[in-house]
Write a protein that holds these residues in place. Structure first.
Motif, short mmCIF file in Angstrom:
data_model
loop_
_atom_site.label_atom_id
_atom_site.label_comp_id
_atom_site.label_asym_id
_atom_site.label_seq_id
_atom_site.Cartn_x
_atom_site.Cartn_y
_atom_site.Cartn_z
N PRO A 170 0.84 -1.21 0.00
CA PRO A 170 0.00 0.00 0.00
C PRO A 170 0.87 1.25 0.00
O PRO A 170 1.96 1.26 0.58
CB PRO A 170 -0.80 -0.13 1.31
CG PRO A 170 -0.75 -1.59 1.65
CD PRO A 170 0.56 -2.09 1.14
N ALA A 171 0.37 2.32 -0.63
CA ALA A 171 1.11 3.59 -0.74
C ALA A 171 2.52 3.33 -1.28
O ALA A 171 3.50 3.41 -0.54
CB ALA A 171 1.16 4.31 0.60
N PRO A 172 2.65 3.00 -2.56
CA PRO A 172 3.95 2.57 -3.11
C PRO A 172 5.09 3.56 -2.87
O PRO A 172 6.21 3.14 -2.60
CB PRO A 172 3.65 2.41 -4.60
CG PRO A 172 2.19 2.17 -4.69
CD PRO A 172 1.59 2.97 -3.58
N HIS A 173 4.79 4.86 -2.97
CA HIS A 173 5.86 5.84 -2.80
C HIS A 173 6.40 5.82 -1.37
O HIS A 173 7.62 5.80 -1.15
CB HIS A 173 5.37 7.24 -3.17
CG HIS A 173 5.00 7.38 -4.62
ND1 HIS A 173 5.95 7.38 -5.61
CD2 HIS A 173 3.80 7.52 -5.24
CE1 HIS A 173 5.36 7.52 -6.79
NE2 HIS A 173 4.04 7.60 -6.59
N VAL A 174 5.49 5.83 -0.41
CA VAL A 174 5.91 5.78 0.99
C VAL A 174 6.57 4.44 1.30
O VAL A 174 7.60 4.37 1.98
CB VAL A 174 4.71 6.03 1.93
CG1 VAL A 174 5.13 5.91 3.39
CG2 VAL A 174 4.10 7.39 1.65
N SER A 175 6.00 3.36 0.78
CA SER A 175 6.57 2.04 1.01
C SER A 175 7.96 1.92 0.39
O SER A 175 8.86 1.29 0.97
CB SER A 175 5.65 0.97 0.43
OG SER A 175 4.38 0.99 1.04
N GLY A 176 8.14 2.54 -0.78
CA GLY A 176 9.45 2.51 -1.41
C GLY A 176 10.51 3.20 -0.56
O GLY A 176 11.64 2.71 -0.44
#
Length: 281
Positions: A170-176
């Motif tokens: 979830p939330a790819p940018h934050v997870s990245g």
């Protein structure tokens, strides 16, 4: 005067001036000690040494790997390494006509042994930062040095995999950002542990890993914008030598962050993870 809020409200009124003085004294001493440590460690010179050793150690391993996997997989390898189009073309040109037998067993061993120059430079740097007097030696130390370089190459190869894993969360940018932070912290802890073993102090080691992860959040964001443009501009103006200088410059930034994180981690561990000294009567 308005009543304090937040964490200050939890401190008794009679203790607040003493707490502020203690905190201000520790922070001020931390800044002064940090400046002294930067001079003592010679961080600028050592960062350049690490950058040059990284360039002459990691890149030959990547070239050897590209030759071993064959021409059909070189484009995929360049994609995994996030190489820009210009760098990928130069890699293909450098390896055109070469086969997997270009690197025999002896050649691979020579490349691996030559790559330990980076490991030895890292050992010298960590020994100075943490003032560790006992230098690792023997066959075990040589094996650790080779393993450290292999770990760095594996980390480069699996950086793309980490991005793919983050895209599924979830939330790819934050997870990245979080996945990269954890990976950077793990790398900054794993490298000195592999090189020094039990000689690496636990407190500074863990604190330095956290600091490196935080530094890399900003550095990764800047590098995603700066590095592709700088590589393309250098290749257009100066050709292959321009790419080499750009990569060395970026490796200098990473090496500086690695040493800076170790220094800050050492200071934080010494100042805040130890008991506060008793006040003078």
């Amino acid at each position: 005067m308005p009543e304090p809020t937040g964490w200050e409200s939890r401190i008794p009124a009679w203790l607040r001036p003493r707490a502020a003085l203690w905190l201000g004294g520790r922070v001020g001493r931390l800044v002064l000690d940090g400046a002294g440590e930067l001079v003592r460690v010679q961080i600028f010179d050592r960062s350049m040494t690490l950058a040059a050793q990284s360039f002459t150690s990691v890149f030959p391993l990547l070239i050897m790997l590209a030759a071993l996997v064959g021409a059909g997989h070189r484009a995929r390898l360049a994609e995994v390494l996030h190489l820009p189009a210009t760098s990928e073309r130069l890699l293909q040109q450098a390896l055109s006509g070469s086969h997997s037998n270009a690197f025999g067993v002896v050649g691979c061993l020579i490349v691996l042994l030559s790559a330990t120059g980076l490991s030895r430079a890292l050992v010298r740097s960590y020994l100075v930062v943490w003032t560790v007097r006992e230098k690792p030696g023997g066959a075990a130390a040589s094996g650790r040095q080779i393993g450290t370089v292999v770990v760095l190459v594996v980390f480069l190869l699996f950086a793309r995999v980490l991005g793919w894993v983050a895209s599924l969360l979830p939330a790819p940018h934050v997870s990245g950002v979080l996945v990269a932070f954890v990976a950077d912290c793990a790398l900054a802890v794993l490298l000195p542990w592999l090189l020094l073993g039990r000689r690496a102090p636990k407190g500074p080691l863990l604190a330095g890993g956290l600091v490196f992860g935080l530094l890399m959040i900003a550095v990764r964001g800047a590098g995603a914008i700066y590095l592709p443009r700088a590589l393309q501009s250098s290749a257009d103006r100066y050709g292959t030598i321009g790419l080499a200088f750009t990569y060395i410059g970026w490796l200098y930034v990473l090496s500086f962050c690695l040493l800076l994180a170790a220094i800050i981690g050492n200071l934080l561990s010494r100042e805040f993870l130890t008991a506060a000294p008793a006040d003078e009567p």
